[in-house]
Design an enzyme around this catalytic site. Structure first.
Site, PDB file in Angstrom:
ATOM      1  N   SER A 133      -0.866  -9.798   1.279  1.00 21.15           N
ATOM      2  CA  SER A 133      -0.677 -10.170  -0.126  1.00 21.15           C
ATOM      3  C   SER A 133      -1.164 -11.598  -0.315  1.00 21.15           C
ATOM      4  O   SER A 133      -1.233 -12.375   0.660  1.00 21.15           O
ATOM      5  CB  SER A 133       0.818 -10.096  -0.457  1.00 21.15           C
ATOM      6  OG  SER A 133       1.112 -10.772  -1.664  1.00 21.15           O
ATOM      7  N   TYR A 146       9.941 -11.443   1.033  1.00 28.81           N
ATOM      8  CA  TYR A 146       8.569 -10.921   0.912  1.00 28.81           C
ATOM      9  C   TYR A 146       7.562 -11.951   1.413  1.00 28.81           C
ATOM     10  O   TYR A 146       6.650 -11.637   2.186  1.00 28.81           O
ATOM     11  CB  TYR A 146       8.312 -10.572  -0.553  1.00 28.81           C
ATOM     12  CG  TYR A 146       7.028  -9.830  -0.840  1.00 28.81           C
ATOM     13  CD1 TYR A 146       6.979  -8.435  -0.765  1.00 28.81           C
ATOM     14  CD2 TYR A 146       5.867 -10.500  -1.210  1.00 28.81           C
ATOM     15  CE1 TYR A 146       5.812  -7.735  -1.055  1.00 28.81           C
ATOM     16  CE2 TYR A 146       4.688  -9.814  -1.492  1.00 28.81           C
ATOM     17  CZ  TYR A 146       4.678  -8.443  -1.416  1.00 28.81           C
ATOM     18  OH  TYR A 146       3.514  -7.754  -1.704  1.00 28.81           O
TER      19      TYR A 146
HETATM   20  P1  NAD Z   1       4.017   1.228  -4.202  1.00 31.16           P
HETATM   21  O1  NAD Z   1       5.454   1.003  -4.521  1.00 31.16           O
HETATM   22  O2  NAD Z   1       3.132   1.884  -5.209  1.00 31.16           O
HETATM   23  O3  NAD Z   1       3.873   2.026  -2.829  1.00 31.16           O
HETATM   24  C1  NAD Z   1       4.677   1.731  -1.725  1.00 31.16           C
HETATM   25  C2  NAD Z   1       4.554   2.860  -0.736  1.00 31.16           C
HETATM   26  O4  NAD Z   1       5.413   2.549   0.379  1.00 31.16           O
HETATM   27  C3  NAD Z   1       5.036   4.195  -1.282  1.00 31.16           C
HETATM   28  O5  NAD Z   1       4.250   5.231  -0.740  1.00 31.16           O
HETATM   29  C4  NAD Z   1       6.468   4.269  -0.786  1.00 31.16           C
HETATM   30  O6  NAD Z   1       6.983   5.585  -0.704  1.00 31.16           O
HETATM   31  C5  NAD Z   1       6.300   3.649   0.588  1.00 31.16           C
HETATM   32  N1  NAD Z   1       7.549   3.166   1.153  1.00 31.16           N
HETATM   33  C6  NAD Z   1       8.508   2.407   0.535  1.00 31.16           C
HETATM   34  N2  NAD Z   1       9.525   2.204   1.377  1.00 31.16           N
HETATM   35  C7  NAD Z   1       9.221   2.837   2.543  1.00 31.16           C
HETATM   36  C8  NAD Z   1       9.878   3.005   3.787  1.00 31.16           C
HETATM   37  N3  NAD Z   1      11.086   2.464   3.997  1.00 31.16           N
HETATM   38  N4  NAD Z   1       9.269   3.714   4.752  1.00 31.16           N
HETATM   39  C9  NAD Z   1       8.059   4.272   4.554  1.00 31.16           C
HETATM   40  N5  NAD Z   1       7.377   4.164   3.375  1.00 31.16           N
HETATM   41  C10 NAD Z   1       7.966   3.449   2.403  1.00 31.16           C
HETATM   42  O7  NAD Z   1       3.465  -0.214  -3.808  1.00 31.16           O
HETATM   43  P2  NAD Z   1       2.006  -0.853  -3.725  1.00 31.16           P
HETATM   44  O8  NAD Z   1       1.928  -1.864  -4.803  1.00 31.16           O
HETATM   45  O9  NAD Z   1       0.956   0.184  -3.589  1.00 31.16           O
HETATM   46  O10 NAD Z   1       2.187  -1.674  -2.372  1.00 31.16           O
HETATM   47  C11 NAD Z   1       1.565  -1.307  -1.159  1.00 31.16           C
HETATM   48  C12 NAD Z   1       1.449  -2.553  -0.301  1.00 31.16           C
HETATM   49  O11 NAD Z   1       0.650  -3.508  -0.969  1.00 31.16           O
HETATM   50  C13 NAD Z   1       2.780  -3.249   0.001  1.00 31.16           C
HETATM   51  O12 NAD Z   1       2.806  -3.686   1.338  1.00 31.16           O
HETATM   52  C14 NAD Z   1       2.765  -4.424  -0.955  1.00 31.16           C
HETATM   53  O13 NAD Z   1       3.545  -5.492  -0.482  1.00 31.16           O
HETATM   54  C15 NAD Z   1       1.297  -4.755  -0.959  1.00 31.16           C
HETATM   55  N6  NAD Z   1       0.860  -5.535  -2.116  1.00 31.16           N
HETATM   56  C16 NAD Z   1       1.022  -5.053  -3.375  1.00 31.16           C
HETATM   57  C17 NAD Z   1       0.603  -5.821  -4.440  1.00 31.16           C
HETATM   58  C18 NAD Z   1       0.756  -5.357  -5.845  1.00 31.16           C
HETATM   59  O14 NAD Z   1       0.579  -6.180  -6.746  1.00 31.16           O
HETATM   60  N7  NAD Z   1       1.062  -4.099  -6.114  1.00 31.16           N
HETATM   61  C19 NAD Z   1      -0.005  -7.058  -4.226  1.00 31.16           C
HETATM   62  C20 NAD Z   1      -0.157  -7.505  -2.924  1.00 31.16           C
HETATM   63  C21 NAD Z   1       0.279  -6.732  -1.885  1.00 31.16           C
END
Ligand code: NAD
Length: 251
Positions: A133, A146
């Protein structure tokens, strides 16, 4: 289809960024193993769409990661993407949320990688990717767990890169800024509460305020970089942390 014959495991691929990465890798011929929570019918439809398997495992424990790796079998590409967020001032931050976020956003990568590496070494090829991130390089208030986990992830990836440098296994982080996914949408109410703001203020004055482009990143943009890092042309890219953040960390 340059990923034919490769098995790719993408954690947290039932939604958001992970799903976009899984779709991109499947389109290049990889055999996909999906993981993450969701409604059974929707997961079955995704498996059908991508000719994938789904291994249900909660990655907040070492046992969950072991269950995932057992179910997945040997993988050539490991994408550590599952993550969660909690937004609260440090003195109100629930310790159990701290533990869960460190476990999922940081320790799960250690556990999946330690179990994936023996096969990658034997195969003489591997790719380990992590969705970190912009918060792996910078901080925001109210996101102690986080930010700590994502900073930790970049350190872990550097160690993996060094240890595996002569095995044709690369390890890299991709660091997006705000991508419009359920994870971002879910933190709006808590941010409204923590900062005393309206929904619109959170969107414009907190989320997009840090992104000079004033645009949310699209999940497909993250997937395109993940795909590139799996190419043979990327064999010398290792230990890196690539930002896709609209200029956020350039400031
Ligand atoms: P999202 O909530 O759409 O997806 C998260 C996924 O993780 C889902 O498939 C969920 O079921 C799974 N998950 C949650 N808890 C879990 C657990 N305990 N065990 C196994 N799976 C689990 O989120 P996203 O935005 O697609 O985020 C994905 C990654 O990207 C994360 O690591 C997040 O920190 C990172 N990220 C997101 C953003 C953003 O703005 N959305 C920015 C930077 C980084």
């Amino acid at each position: 289809m340059f990923l034919e014959g490769k098995r790719a495991l993408v954690t947290g691929s039932t939604s958001g960024i992970g799903l976009a990465i899984a779709r991109a890798m499947a389109a290049e011929g990889a055999e996909l193993v999906l993981n993450g929570f969701g409604e059974a019918g929707e997961i079955a439809a995704l498996c059908n769409e991508l000719s994938a398997r789904h291994v249900a495992a909660d990655l907040t424990s070492a046992a969950g990661a072991e269950q995932l790796m057992d179910g997945a079998g040997p993988v050539d590409i490991l994408v550590n993407n599952a993550g969660m967020q909690h937004v609260a001032p440090v003195e109100e931050f629930p310790p159990e949320r701290w533990d869960a976020i460190i476990a999922l956003n940081l320790s799960a990568t250690f556990h999946t990688a330690r179990l994936a590496v023996p096969h990658m070494k034997a195969a003489g090829w591997g790719r380990i990717l992590c969705t970190a991130s912009a918060h792996s390089l910078t901080a925001s208030p109210y996101k102690s767990a986080y930010v700590a986990a994502k900073h930790g992830l970049t350190g872990l990836v550097k160690v993996l890169a060094l240890e595996l440098a002569q095995d044709d296994i690369t390890a890299n982080c991709i660091s997006p800024a705000y991508v419009w996914t359920p994870l971002v949408e879910a933190q709006i109410p808590d941010t409204m509460k923590s900062r005393g703001m309206s929904r619109e203020q959170v969107m414009n004055d907190v989320l997009l305020a840090r992104q000079p482009t004033r645009k949310f990143v699209q999940p497909e943009e993250v997937a395109a970089l993940a795909l590139f890092l799996c190419r043979d042309e990327a064999q010398n890219i290792t230990g890196a942390n690539y930002t896709i953040d609209g200029g956020w960390t350039a400031e």
